[in-house]
Each structure stands twice: as structure tokens, then as C-alpha cells.
Scaffold this active site. Structure first.
Site, short mmCIF file in Angstrom:
data_model
loop_
_atom_site.label_atom_id
_atom_site.label_comp_id
_atom_site.label_asym_id
_atom_site.label_seq_id
_atom_site.Cartn_x
_atom_site.Cartn_y
_atom_site.Cartn_z
CB THR A 160 -0.94 0.02 1.03
OG1 THR A 160 -1.91 -1.15 1.06
CG2 THR A 160 -1.64 1.31 1.40
N GLY A 161 0.47 2.31 -0.59
CA GLY A 161 1.12 3.68 -0.80
C GLY A 161 1.35 3.96 -2.05
CB SER A 162 2.79 7.28 -3.32
OG SER A 162 3.92 7.14 -2.90
CB THR A 163 6.52 3.21 -3.60
OG1 THR A 163 6.99 4.48 -3.04
CG2 THR A 163 7.69 2.88 -4.37
CD GLU B 248 1.54 -1.67 4.48
OE1 GLU B 248 1.38 -0.75 3.60
OE2 GLU B 248 1.84 -1.07 5.68
CE LYS C 226 9.47 7.24 1.62
NZ LYS C 226 8.56 6.06 1.09
N GLY D 164 3.66 2.02 7.94
CA GLY D 164 2.43 2.37 8.32
C GLY D 164 1.94 3.90 8.07
N GLY D 165 2.94 4.47 7.34
CA GLY D 165 2.50 5.97 7.08
C GLY D 165 1.28 5.98 6.12
CB ALA E 39 9.45 1.00 3.76
C1 5RP Z 1 1.50 2.01 4.44
C2 5RP Z 1 2.91 1.86 4.19
C3 5RP Z 1 3.50 2.66 3.11
O1 5RP Z 1 4.19 1.52 2.16
C4 5RP Z 1 4.62 3.60 3.26
O2 5RP Z 1 3.95 4.72 4.07
C5 5RP Z 1 5.35 4.06 2.06
O3 5RP Z 1 4.53 4.70 1.30
P1 5RP Z 1 4.94 5.52 -0.13
O4 5RP Z 1 5.33 4.80 -0.91
O5 5RP Z 1 3.67 6.37 -0.43
O6 5RP Z 1 5.96 6.46 0.37
O7 5RP Z 1 3.50 1.40 5.12
O8 5RP Z 1 1.05 1.75 5.50
#
Ligand code: 5RP
Length: 262
Positions: A33-36, A111, A129, A103-104, A91
Site C-alpha cells: 500500500t502507498g504511492s510506491t 501489511e 527512505k 504504516g505511514g 516503506a
Molecule cells: C502504508 C505504508 C507505505 O508502504 C509507506 O507509508 C510508504 O508509502 P509511500 O510509498 O507512499 O511513500 O507503510 O501503510
């Protein structure tokens, strides 16, 4: 429609693109989950559509499930899959031992369950990161709504005995309301600045009634694929002890997705 990606989106895209090489037909794959991770899901969708890739995806959030279906990936539940060949996820921080804060995006519980049920976990991230010591990013913990203020107070009391630099905590909000996870819980973010002993902290936090899980992913990640804004990618594999580097010339027209929203 074509448009120029920001360096950070280029970095996320190349990390995701490189990570698709871990995926083989027939695999059951945990989708982060997340943008990446969203870039990864789009890349995999393209491979399903254009290259005949056959995978079953187990999403780690309702957001990812929706995107995966939209791009044509077959979605199954973790209980249907039982065990996964691979999970690829983003991450918020990774250190040199490939321990993580996640968890951001508020999806840490699913996850962590999905990553733990996988033969291999690969993290995709941009270089921002990378940290020497975990903790600059606030550590999320998922707490049940019942008595969350008492749980938060107990967490604060527990932090007094821990090797951390900051001890403030905050309930994650969306506008005027507490953020609610896919499991109907809340997130409390711990502003620790530096986590001296992540293993001890993780164990202690998870012993507090009301805390469902914390965002420390320790000894779970096998490899991290790090993207850079100029198209370079670095792969660090903890099991092989190897670092590989290559570069993507990925900006030819027609080689990018038009939808870059999370
Ligand atoms: C979501 C997460 C995401 O993987 C983490 O926050 C990184 O997000 P992004 O790829 O948007 O920077 O742990 O719960």
C-alpha cells in the site's frame, strides 16, 4: 496525455519497475500500500494485460484492492491464498539491516500479516527512505477504538523506560475525525526521533492491551529496491549480501502511465 514526472515519482517508478522482475507467472503476490506500491500494481497490471503474466494478488488495503482490480490483476484474500510466494511493498524507513518502519499510509496491520505470510518480502523505496537509525519517521501503532486514550497513556508511560529520544504521541486524524483503518481501528503515531532498540520496543508495545500491532518490521524484509530520480536503481539483498546497480532509460514516450495518483 503525457507529462513530466517529478524526480521522486521517477524514483518510485523505477524501483517498482525493477521489482517486477521478482514476479513470475503462477505466483501468489502480496501487493503493498502507498504511492510506491501503487506504481508496482500498475506495472503488474500492464504485464498481465500485455505480456500474459498470470498472478493472484493479495492486497494489503482496500485502496490497493481497488487499484489492482482496476488494472486487471486477479485479487484473492489471504485466506484463499494461505501462503504467498512474494510480497512487494513500500516503506517509510529502512536501515542497513533492512529493518523497517511502515504504516505511514495506515495499513501496517494487513501489511505485516501479509509480509509475514510470504516466502520473500521485497521493499521498493526512493533513497529518501534510507536511515542510519530508525525513528525519525513517527512510528505508527494500530490501537482498537475502545479506550484508545487509556491505551495511548499506557504507551506514553511505557516509552519512559525505552531507549528513544522523543516520547510524544498523537492520534492520527483525517480532518476533524480520527483516521480509521481497514480493520476499524485507530492509529497513534509515536514521535521517537531515534529508536535505540527496535526489537525491545516492538515486543513491549505489542504487550500493551489495546495495541494491535506496531509499524516496526524486523527481520521480515529480504531485499530493498532503491530508486533514484535520474533512473538509477540499486538492489540490496540481505540473503545474497549483494548490491546491484543499473539504470533505466524509462522516459520514452508511451512508457509511462497517465494516472499517477495513489
Ligand atoms: C502504508 C505504508 C507505505 O508502504 C509507506 O507509508 C510508504 O508509502 P509511500 O510509498 O507512499 O511513500 O507503510 O501503510
Amino acid at each position: 496525455m503525457t507529462f513530466e514526472l517529478s524526480p521522486i515519482d521517477k524514483a518510485k517508478f523505477v524501483a517498482a519497475k525493477r521489482a517486477t522482475r521478482y514476479v513470475e507467472s503462477g505466483m501468489k503476490v502480496g501487493l503493498g500500500t502507498g504511492s510506491t506500491a501503487a506504481w508496482l500494481v500498475r506495472c503488474l497490471g500492464e504485464m498481465v494485460r500485455d505480456d500474459g503474466l498470470r498472478i493472484k494478488g493479495v492486497p494489503t488495503s482496500s485502496r490497493t484492492a481497488q487499484l489492482a482490480r482496476e488494472v486487471g490483476i486477479e485479487v484473492i484474500s489471504l485466506d484463499e491464498a494461505k501462503w504467498l510466494d512474494l510480497t512487494i511493498d513500500g516503506a517509510d524507513e529502512y536501515d542497513s539491516d533492512l529493518n523497517l518502519i511502515k504504516g505511514g499510509g495506515g495499513a501496517l496491520l494487513q501489511e505485516k500479516i501479509v509480509a509475514t505470510a510470504s516466502d520473500q518480502m521485497v521493499v521498493i523505496a526512493d533513497i529518501s527512505k534510507q536511515v542510519d537509525t530508525l525513528g525519525a519517521f513517527p512510528l505508527p501503532i494500530e490501537v482498537i477504538p475502545f479506550g484508545w486514550q487509556t491505551t495511548k497513556a499506557l504507551v506514553e508511560e511505557t516509552l519512559i523506560g525505552m531507549d528513544v529520544l522523543g516520547r510524544t504521541t498523537s492520534l492520527r486524524m483525517i480532518g476533524d475525525h480520527p483516521f480509521v483503518t481497514d480493520e476499524g481501528n485507530h492509529i497513534v503515531d509515536l514521535h521517537l526521533n531515534r529508536i535505540g532498540n527496535p526489537r525491545q520496543l516492538s515486543l513491549v508495545l505489542n504487550q500493551i492491551p489495546g495495541v494491535v500491532e506496531n509499524g516496526l518490521f524486523l527481520d521480515i524484509c529480504d531485499a530493498v529496491v532503491i530508486g533514484f530520480g535520474d533512473g538509477r536503481v540499486e538492489v540490496r539483498d540481505i540473503n545474497k549480501g549483494a548490491v546491484e546497480e543499473e539504470r533505466y532509460d524509462f522516459l520514452e514516450e508511451g512508457n509511462l502511465f497517465t494516472d499517477i495518483s495513489d
